[in-house]
Design an enzyme around this catalytic site. Structure first.
Site, mmCIF file in Angstrom:
data_model
loop_
_atom_site.group_PDB
_atom_site.id
_atom_site.type_symbol
_atom_site.label_atom_id
_atom_site.label_comp_id
_atom_site.label_asym_id
_atom_site.label_seq_id
_atom_site.Cartn_x
_atom_site.Cartn_y
_atom_site.Cartn_z
ATOM 1 N N HIS A 97 13.728 14.958 -17.903
ATOM 2 C CA HIS A 97 13.186 13.771 -17.230
ATOM 3 C C HIS A 97 13.671 12.498 -17.908
ATOM 4 C CE1 HIS A 97 10.540 14.190 -20.722
ATOM 5 N NE2 HIS A 97 10.293 12.901 -20.581
ATOM 6 N N HIS B 214 16.782 7.092 -21.173
ATOM 7 C CA HIS B 214 17.480 8.292 -21.637
ATOM 8 C C HIS B 214 16.772 9.549 -21.174
ATOM 9 C CE1 HIS B 214 14.200 7.287 -24.335
ATOM 10 N NE2 HIS B 214 14.078 8.594 -24.517
#
Lengths: 171, 171
Positions: free
Chosen positions: B115, B34
């Site tokens: 990220h 995720h």
């Protein structure tokens, strides 16, 4: 892609299930504790918007699900999965039937027995030992689940949430 | 209860991240790959309906998120986490700011660097080895994520989906 439809019980009941799953369920890391409403089925990504629409309608129709995890039971000898038995109710049978009718993917493999799996893939003798122990502990939790989830499976077997549907109806 | 807000990338990008996470990330089994939009924060169950309302409004405001996973990078020396760098965009900065403003729980620990973590909790020398290898492989994936998720954490550290919010705006 593999999809599945589940209801997650409360954190309390999930935490309880995980105390067993951690030791006895090799699927422990793939998905958090859940009650399956529709078994995994294969669908194209293009079909997902239709599935999602069908789920939106069902969620608008059904009230939050009242569940009672009443005892620890086993599917033996069909499989050796051990589970929290969820007392069958007209509401649970109705939502399961509605899902199967509105989402005609996958086959209905077996009669719907509402449950939360806590142990599986053991040898028969492990199964007997563990079932004996767990039955003595038992479970008795009643609660209301106000949403259902459409999940999809990654290549490693783990499940990611695709979408949530809040149950806002009265059925 | 601990809550967090994330965006799951496509199955393709999650599968790619998992090929690394399986080996290098001890959080591998706790949540699928995720992009964190808001770091974990503590909230009462009573506060969740307000958080959910705030997320509904934000999701109505923002368009699906365009992301470009452009290379493999590391937070070293702050932490030794290695990640797919997501190119910063005005849209990502804006949704992150909107989330922090609308949901004033938890502290903003660090600057937002979009990220997807693929490795963490290694020793420094493992970190250097792995980063060297992964940098040569690289990553270059562009895609659009049309929803965000409010997740909550169980006692064993794993994360369950609480609710999905589809991004239907234009921002």
């Amino acid at each position: 892609m593999n999809y599945g439809i589940v209801a997650f019980p409360s954190k309390k009941l999930q935490d309880l299930a995980n105390t067993y799953r951690k030791r006895y369920d090799p699927h422990y890391a793939l998905v958090t504790p859940h009650m399956t409403l529709k078994d995994p089925f294969e669908a194209d990504e293009a079909e997902v918007s239709k599935i999602s629409e069908a789920l939106t309608n069902i969620a608008r129709d059904f009230a939050p699900l009242h569940i009672h995890a009443s005892r620890i039971s086993s599917f033996f000898p069909v499989t050796n999965a051990i589970y929290f038995r969820i007392e069958p109710t007209d509401q649970l049978a109705a939502i399961q039937a509605a899902l199967n009718e509105a989402i005609p993917f996958g086959e209905k493999k077996h009669t719907f027995v509402p449950h939360i799996t806590i142990a599986q893939k053991m040898t028969d003798s492990e199964h007997d030992d563990i079932l004996g122990q767990l039955r003595m502990t038992g479970v008795d939790e009643e609660e209301t689940i106000d949403r259902i989830h459409l999940m999809y499976q990654l290549e490693d077997g783990s499940w990611t949430a695709h979408e949530t549907f809040r149950l806002t109806g009265t059925r």
